[in-house]
Design a protein around this motif. Structure first.
Motif, PDB file in Angstrom:
ATOM      1  N   LYS A 115      -8.885  -5.656   5.298  1.00  0.00           N
ATOM      2  CA  LYS A 115      -8.706  -5.065   3.876  1.00  0.00           C
ATOM      3  C   LYS A 115      -7.360  -4.878   3.792  1.00  0.00           C
ATOM      4  CE  LYS A 115     -10.488  -1.031   1.382  1.00  0.00           C
ATOM      5  NZ  LYS A 115     -11.517   0.038   1.431  1.00  0.00           N
ATOM      6  N   PHE A 116      -6.487  -5.140   2.795  1.00  0.00           N
ATOM      7  CA  PHE A 116      -5.095  -4.919   2.647  1.00  0.00           C
ATOM      8  C   PHE A 116      -5.074  -3.782   1.423  1.00  0.00           C
ATOM      9  CE2 PHE A 116      -5.367  -8.967   4.805  1.00  0.00           C
ATOM     10  CZ  PHE A 116      -4.564  -8.487   6.083  1.00  0.00           C
ATOM     11  N   VAL A 117      -4.868  -2.661   1.415  1.00  0.00           N
ATOM     12  CA  VAL A 117      -4.876  -1.561   0.759  1.00  0.00           C
ATOM     13  C   VAL A 117      -3.458  -1.611  -0.177  1.00  0.00           C
ATOM     14  CG1 VAL A 117      -5.450   0.658   0.070  1.00  0.00           C
ATOM     15  CG2 VAL A 117      -6.718  -0.681   1.887  1.00  0.00           C
ATOM     16  N   SER A 118      -3.594  -1.361  -1.322  1.00  0.00           N
ATOM     17  CA  SER A 118      -2.383  -1.120  -2.080  1.00  0.00           C
ATOM     18  C   SER A 118      -2.224   0.354  -2.593  1.00  0.00           C
ATOM     19  CB  SER A 118      -2.210  -2.109  -3.347  1.00  0.00           C
ATOM     20  OG  SER A 118      -1.050  -1.802  -4.255  1.00  0.00           O
ATOM     21  N   ASN A 119      -0.972   0.849  -2.747  1.00  0.00           N
ATOM     22  CA  ASN A 119      -0.871   2.149  -3.616  1.00  0.00           C
ATOM     23  C   ASN A 119      -1.151   2.037  -4.824  1.00  0.00           C
ATOM     24  OD1 ASN A 119       1.743   0.572  -3.723  1.00  0.00           O
ATOM     25  ND2 ASN A 119       2.684   2.811  -3.746  1.00  0.00           N
ATOM     26  N   LYS A 120      -1.057   1.135  -5.450  1.00  0.00           N
ATOM     27  CA  LYS A 120      -0.945   0.784  -7.062  1.00  0.00           C
ATOM     28  C   LYS A 120      -2.550  -0.013  -7.229  1.00  0.00           C
ATOM     29  CE  LYS A 120       3.681   1.003  -7.842  1.00  0.00           C
ATOM     30  NZ  LYS A 120       3.720   2.451  -8.255  1.00  0.00           N
ATOM     31  N   LEU A 121      -3.196   0.258  -8.449  1.00  0.00           N
ATOM     32  CA  LEU A 121      -4.408  -0.436  -8.904  1.00  0.00           C
ATOM     33  C   LEU A 121      -3.938  -1.918  -9.207  1.00  0.00           C
ATOM     34  CD1 LEU A 121      -7.170  -0.057  -9.767  1.00  0.00           C
ATOM     35  CD2 LEU A 121      -6.327   0.069 -12.245  1.00  0.00           C
ATOM     36  N   LEU A 122      -4.801  -2.593  -8.603  1.00  0.00           N
ATOM     37  CA  LEU A 122      -4.605  -4.229  -8.637  1.00  0.00           C
ATOM     38  C   LEU A 122      -5.486  -4.613  -9.875  1.00  0.00           C
ATOM     39  CD1 LEU A 122      -4.325  -5.218  -5.119  1.00  0.00           C
ATOM     40  CD2 LEU A 122      -2.648  -4.502  -6.434  1.00  0.00           C
ATOM     41  N   LEU A 123      -6.635  -4.366  -9.805  1.00  0.00           N
ATOM     42  CA  LEU A 123      -7.588  -4.980 -11.114  1.00  0.00           C
ATOM     43  C   LEU A 123      -8.533  -3.634 -11.251  1.00  0.00           C
ATOM     44  CD1 LEU A 123      -9.144  -8.356  -9.378  1.00  0.00           C
ATOM     45  CD2 LEU A 123      -7.677  -8.032 -11.551  1.00  0.00           C
ATOM     46  N   GLU A 124      -8.951  -3.729 -12.502  1.00  0.00           N
ATOM     47  CA  GLU A 124      -9.985  -2.943 -13.193  1.00  0.00           C
ATOM     48  C   GLU A 124     -11.135  -3.839 -12.888  1.00  0.00           C
ATOM     49  OE1 GLU A 124     -10.108   0.077 -14.435  1.00  0.00           O
ATOM     50  OE2 GLU A 124      -8.061   0.417 -15.051  1.00  0.00           O
TER      51      GLU A 124
END
Length: 292
Positions: A115-124
């Motif tokens: 799992k590669f987690v971002s500090n920003k929302l990618l998709l709703e």
């Protein structure tokens, strides 16, 4: 550091500071009443009280001063200011900061999925790409498949990307490379998905195209409240796929890291089945998995 040359002009009040490239298309003429909110170099130069006007065109900045100072005392200071400002904003106007994506890798219960987690929302919502052939319309998934032969599936949801590998590599060999690619792709403004993301609420509707019955809704509500947050934290998704009222059997759709996970069966039996038996014993006696 940009190299600036100082050139006198025929007007003793004006000095040219010449760069080695074109600064701006057209020209700017600025005084202390001008709007310089988007022009940092002008803001810095006008901090000097003796600077009256600034003219920027082609490859130079021309500064007009008051008679109260001599160029030999201030030219070098202005040159340093201009060099610093052009380093930060080479095209004069304030550069908009790129949105910074920070990506970190996180293990999931499925050893094949990282799992590669971002500090920003990618998709709703979420998008699941089960193969290379299904990647059209999901540019981020295409970028991953194009770069890595070992990538089998891509699941994008909220603020993370879950990638499923084949058996040709181990994650410790490729984890950092995949993380770097995802971070660079997002940082450069790459599109994530051109297809509509499925919503987290009742995602099974997208699959079986029907509304839940009252009994199914009760089961789904319990899943959403007590099970889904933990599953999504591990890079997966679980939804009620089908309910057999006669046999009191709930069939679960497993997606993302949950799909094919060796521990998913144990999780279903040891956790989810017990939770449903506890909250809706009149509805559920058994839980089965359906891999997405």
């Amino acid at each position: 550091m940009r190299t600036i040359l100082i050139e006198p002009t025929e007007n003793p009040k004006v000095m040219k500071f010449v760069a080695d490239y074109n600064l701006i298309p057209g020209s700017l003429e600025l005084d202390r009443d001008s709007d310089i909110s988007e022009i940092p170099i002008a803001q810095e130069l006008f901090n000097y009280p003796f600077v009256e006007r600034i003219f920027i065109t082609a490859n130079f900045v021309a500064v007009a001063k008051q008679d109260t100072v001599e160029w030999e005392h201030v030219a070098e200071s202005l040159k340093n200011v201009i060099e610093d400002e052009l380093l930060a904003n080479p095209r004069i106007y304030l550069q908009k900061k790129k949105e910074m994506y920070q990506i970190y890798a996180e293990m999931t219960p499925n050893p094949n999925v990282m799992k590669f987690v971002s500090n920003k929302l990618l998709l709703e919502g979420f998008v699941e790409v089960k193969s290379r052939e299904e990647a059209e319309g999901v540019p981020l998934a295409q970028a991953i498949f194009n770069e890595f032969d070992f990538a089998k599936e891509v699941f994008i949801s909220d603020n993370f990307v879950a990638v499923t590998r084949d058996n040709s590599v181990e994650w410790h060999q490729v984890m950092m490379t995949v993380r770097a690619l995802i971070a660079e792709y997002l940082q450069n403004g790459g599109e994530i998905s051109n297809i509509e993301a499925q919503k987290h609420e009742n995602p099974v509707e997208k699959i079986i195209n029907r509304e839940y019955t009252d009994d199914e809704q009760k089961i789904s509500d319990i899943l959403n409240e007590y099970v889904a947050p933990a599953v999504e934290n591990d890079g997966g998704k679980i939804s009620l796929m089908e309910y057999d009222k006669e046999n009191k059997t709930a069939k679960m759709l497993l997606q993302g890291a949950c799909s094919g996970c060796p521990s998913s069966t144990a999780t279903l039996k040891g956790g989810i089945e017990n939770i449903l038996k506890q909250f809706v014993p009149d509805l559920v006696e058994k839980v089965e998995a359906v891999n997405g």
